[in-house]
Motif scaffolding. Structure first.
Motif, PDB file in Angstrom:
ATOM      1  N   GLY A  86       0.774  -1.231   0.000  1.00  0.00           N
ATOM      2  CA  GLY A  86       0.000   0.000   0.000  1.00  0.00           C
ATOM      3  C   GLY A  86       0.807   1.283   0.000  1.00  0.00           C
ATOM      4  N   ARG A  87       2.115   1.188  -0.279  1.00  0.00           N
ATOM      5  CA  ARG A  87       2.940   2.394  -0.395  1.00  0.00           C
ATOM      6  C   ARG A  87       3.047   2.754  -1.878  1.00  0.00           C
ATOM      7  N   THR A  88       2.480   3.879  -2.265  1.00  0.00           N
ATOM      8  CA  THR A  88       2.454   4.271  -3.665  1.00  0.00           C
ATOM      9  C   THR A  88       2.866   5.739  -3.798  1.00  0.00           C
ATOM     10  N   THR A  89       3.267   6.114  -5.015  1.00  0.00           N
ATOM     11  CA  THR A  89       3.624   7.504  -5.289  1.00  0.00           C
ATOM     12  C   THR A  89       2.749   7.999  -6.441  1.00  0.00           C
ATOM     13  N   VAL A  90       1.996   9.045  -6.192  1.00  0.00           N
ATOM     14  CA  VAL A  90       1.057   9.585  -7.185  1.00  0.00           C
ATOM     15  C   VAL A  90       1.276  11.090  -7.303  1.00  0.00           C
ATOM     16  N   GLU A  91       1.501  11.560  -8.540  1.00  0.00           N
ATOM     17  CA  GLU A  91       1.783  12.987  -8.774  1.00  0.00           C
ATOM     18  C   GLU A  91       2.909  13.485  -7.876  1.00  0.00           C
ATOM     19  N   GLY A  92       3.894  12.622  -7.699  1.00  0.00           N
ATOM     20  CA  GLY A  92       5.071  13.003  -6.931  1.00  0.00           C
ATOM     21  C   GLY A  92       4.940  12.862  -5.433  1.00  0.00           C
ATOM     22  N   VAL A  93       3.714  12.615  -4.941  1.00  0.00           N
ATOM     23  CA  VAL A  93       3.465  12.535  -3.497  1.00  0.00           C
ATOM     24  C   VAL A  93       3.420  11.076  -3.058  1.00  0.00           C
ATOM     25  N   GLU A 116       8.073  15.873   4.735  1.00  0.00           N
ATOM     26  CA  GLU A 116       7.933  16.085   3.296  1.00  0.00           C
ATOM     27  C   GLU A 116       7.584  14.765   2.622  1.00  0.00           C
ATOM     28  N   ASP A 117       6.547  14.775   1.767  1.00  0.00           N
ATOM     29  CA  ASP A 117       6.171  13.547   1.071  1.00  0.00           C
ATOM     30  C   ASP A 117       6.275  13.685  -0.446  1.00  0.00           C
ATOM     31  N   ASN A 118       6.745  14.831  -0.926  1.00  0.00           N
ATOM     32  CA  ASN A 118       6.976  15.002  -2.361  1.00  0.00           C
ATOM     33  C   ASN A 118       8.402  14.558  -2.665  1.00  0.00           C
ATOM     34  N   ILE A 119       8.543  13.454  -3.388  1.00  0.00           N
ATOM     35  CA  ILE A 119       9.870  12.842  -3.524  1.00  0.00           C
ATOM     36  C   ILE A 119      10.828  13.685  -4.364  1.00  0.00           C
ATOM     37  N   LYS A 120      10.314  14.457  -5.293  1.00  0.00           N
ATOM     38  CA  LYS A 120      11.177  15.357  -6.070  1.00  0.00           C
ATOM     39  C   LYS A 120      11.751  16.445  -5.158  1.00  0.00           C
ATOM     40  N   LYS A 130      19.488  19.467 -11.518  1.00  0.00           N
ATOM     41  CA  LYS A 130      18.074  19.278 -11.831  1.00  0.00           C
ATOM     42  C   LYS A 130      17.582  17.883 -11.441  1.00  0.00           C
ATOM     43  N   VAL A 131      16.402  17.838 -10.819  1.00  0.00           N
ATOM     44  CA  VAL A 131      15.729  16.574 -10.500  1.00  0.00           C
ATOM     45  C   VAL A 131      14.487  16.491 -11.382  1.00  0.00           C
ATOM     46  N   ILE A 132      14.350  15.408 -12.136  1.00  0.00           N
ATOM     47  CA  ILE A 132      13.243  15.249 -13.084  1.00  0.00           C
ATOM     48  C   ILE A 132      12.253  14.221 -12.545  1.00  0.00           C
ATOM     49  N   HIS A 133      10.976  14.625 -12.477  1.00  0.00           N
ATOM     50  CA  HIS A 133       9.951  13.688 -12.015  1.00  0.00           C
ATOM     51  C   HIS A 133       9.119  13.182 -13.194  1.00  0.00           C
ATOM     52  N   VAL A 134       8.823  11.873 -13.175  1.00  0.00           N
ATOM     53  CA  VAL A 134       8.010  11.246 -14.222  1.00  0.00           C
ATOM     54  C   VAL A 134       6.696  10.799 -13.596  1.00  0.00           C
ATOM     55  N   ASN A 135       5.575  11.275 -14.152  1.00  0.00           N
ATOM     56  CA  ASN A 135       4.273  10.987 -13.545  1.00  0.00           C
ATOM     57  C   ASN A 135       3.704   9.638 -13.999  1.00  0.00           C
ATOM     58  N   THR A 136       2.585   9.261 -13.397  1.00  0.00           N
ATOM     59  CA  THR A 136       1.986   7.942 -13.634  1.00  0.00           C
ATOM     60  C   THR A 136       1.647   7.711 -15.101  1.00  0.00           C
ATOM     61  N   GLY A 149      18.502  14.344 -18.154  1.00  0.00           N
ATOM     62  CA  GLY A 149      19.156  14.668 -16.895  1.00  0.00           C
ATOM     63  C   GLY A 149      19.829  13.462 -16.290  1.00  0.00           C
ATOM     64  N   ARG A 150      20.144  13.573 -14.999  1.00  0.00           N
ATOM     65  CA  ARG A 150      20.848  12.478 -14.308  1.00  0.00           C
ATOM     66  C   ARG A 150      20.061  11.941 -13.127  1.00  0.00           C
ATOM     67  N   ILE A 151      19.229  12.772 -12.526  1.00  0.00           N
ATOM     68  CA  ILE A 151      18.514  12.363 -11.321  1.00  0.00           C
ATOM     69  C   ILE A 151      17.016  12.349 -11.609  1.00  0.00           C
ATOM     70  N   PHE A 152      16.396  11.184 -11.370  1.00  0.00           N
ATOM     71  CA  PHE A 152      14.988  10.994 -11.723  1.00  0.00           C
ATOM     72  C   PHE A 152      14.201  10.450 -10.536  1.00  0.00           C
ATOM     73  N   THR A 153      12.981  10.969 -10.369  1.00  0.00           N
ATOM     74  CA  THR A 153      12.034  10.399  -9.416  1.00  0.00           C
ATOM     75  C   THR A 153      10.799   9.950 -10.190  1.00  0.00           C
ATOM     76  N   PHE A 154      10.101   8.933  -9.649  1.00  0.00           N
ATOM     77  CA  PHE A 154       9.014   8.317 -10.408  1.00  0.00           C
ATOM     78  C   PHE A 154       7.772   8.078  -9.564  1.00  0.00           C
ATOM     79  N   ASP A 155       6.610   8.324 -10.194  1.00  0.00           N
ATOM     80  CA  ASP A 155       5.352   7.791  -9.674  1.00  0.00           C
ATOM     81  C   ASP A 155       5.349   6.287  -9.893  1.00  0.00           C
ATOM     82  N   ALA A 156       4.713   5.556  -8.995  1.00  0.00           N
ATOM     83  CA  ALA A 156       4.493   4.117  -9.189  1.00  0.00           C
ATOM     84  C   ALA A 156       3.434   3.664  -8.206  1.00  0.00           C
TER      85      ALA A 156
END
Length: 383
Positions: A86-93, A116-120, A130-136, A149-156
């Motif tokens: 039940g741990r998920t990331t949606v819209e970066g949160v 803080e719960d916004n992973i970016k 730069k930190v790049i976030h990829v949405n669902t 870029g080099r650093i990425f965060t992801f929804d999942a």
């Protein structure tokens, strides 16, 4: 597990370096991790994973940066989801059962509250680059690349999402620091070793079991309801067997369930169908368990699986008899009161099985057990 890099040597072995830094300040955590890993020869390992807490407790950014600098990563891939629990990331949160982490009791932790719960944003506190976030949506469509870029965060929110992220990362051939929970390691190994899916057979009508089934379903595990009322009327089980086989052949975990185990309304419907055939409540229960056992046996004859999860004593006993098992031996414990066993005798000798009483266990135990069945030991991997 090691507490010092001095014990890390054989590259045929996996190592976990325990830093015990969660309660430290960010600066202390960075220095501690840096000191522990500075002498590790990372070049000899296929994968390097920075494990983080699935609820973002601790000094996430500082520790990632310390490992990143020591590893000299080409790229950092941060996806802290643990969908099975039940741990998920949606819209970066990052969320716990759909609730942002900062709105849960973790925000009131007396030692290390999560603020803080916004992973970016978490990584941006430690990185100037730069930190790049990829949405669902982009994850689901595979509509992203790693050239920006080099650093990425992801929804999942599912293991399928995580495997898309990992596969695209691996395709770059870059030196990647994978950052995440146990799900990151599980899905890397799933891609590497292609473990067969697991099967759950649910016959318990306990309200506890219903909650566990719903939790597993919300975690992305496929549910297949056996059309018991139609089978009482004379319908063949062949279509259900074929549908189950098709799902499992796609590599998807599957919960094969009596509708009575899914909702009270369907429980009443099945009883009504049985009564019309002059069946007593006990006869209906025996019929359902027999149907579940027969379908499961036919499925197991046709598909290779990692193991079977069974809930409801009659469900387990009925399937064991169908498979011709002479008994079982306990090989471990999933959690208190829930054993991991292997069947003994019959054509499925050695099959991994987890059994659970219907009214027993926490909400996440079904999803967790199905993942546990897919864990592969070194001996199994070398077979």
């Amino acid at each position: 597990m090691v507490f010092s890099a001095e014990l890390i040597g054989n590259t045929d072995t996996s190592y976990v370096a325990d830093t015990e830094t969660r309660g430290m300040s960010g600066e202390e955590a960075y220095s501690t991790v840096e000191k522990i890993i500075k002498d590790i020869d990372f070049s000899s390992f296929k994968y390097v994973i920075k494990k983080v807490d699935s609820t973002l407790r601790g000094n996430i950014a500082e520790e990632i940066k310390a490992v990143d600098e020591a590893f000299k990563s080409d790229m950092v891939v941060f996806s802290p989801a643990l969908p099975d629990l039940g741990r998920t990331t949606v819209e970066g949160v990052h969320c716990l059962n759909g609730t942002p982490i900062t709105k849960t009791e973790l925000a009131r932790d007396p030692v290390k509250p999560v603020t803080e719960d916004n992973i970016k944003k978490i990584l941006e506190k430690a990185y100037a680059e730069k930190v790049i976030h990829v949405n669902t949506k982009d994850v689901e469509e595979g509509n992203f690349n790693f050239s920006a870029g080099r650093i990425f965060t992801f929804d999942a929110s599912s293991n399928a999402h995580m495997q898309t992220i990992i596969n695209k990362g691996l395709a770059t051939g870059k030196r990647i620091l994978w950052v995440g929970t146990a799900a990151m390691a599980d899905n890397l190994f799933e891609i590497e070793y292609k473990t067969p899916p697991s099967l759950a057979v649910v016959g318990s009508v306990s309200s506890v079991t219903r909650l566990q089934v719903k939790f597993a379903e919300n975690s992305g595990i496929k549910i297949l309801k056996v059309p018991v009322s139609d089978i009482i009327e004379g319908r063949s089980i062949e279509d259900t067997v074929n549908e189950a086989v098709e799902i499992l052949n796609q590599g998807k975990d599957l919960i094969l369930i009596s509708p009575a185990s899914y909702s009270l309304e369907e429980y009443e419907q099945i009883n009504g169908s049985g009564i019309l055939k002059s069946m007593s409540t006990n006869e209906i229960s025996i019929f359902v368990q027999d149907v579940l056992g027969e379908i499961s046996k036919e499925v197991l004859d046709k598909v290779k699986i990692s193991g079977v999860f069974l809930t409801g004593g009659d469900t387990a006993t009925g399937l064991f008899k169908k498979l011709g098992a002479l008994g079982s031996s306990i090989s471990g414990e999933v959690t208190t009161g829930i054993p991991l066993m292997r069947l003994r005798g019959g054509s499925f000798d050695g099959l991994k099985v987890i059994t659970k009483a219907g009214a027993f266990g926490k909400e996440d135990i079904l999803a967790y057990s199905m993942r546990k069945l897919k864990e592969v030991s070194t001996d199994e991997r070398n077979q």
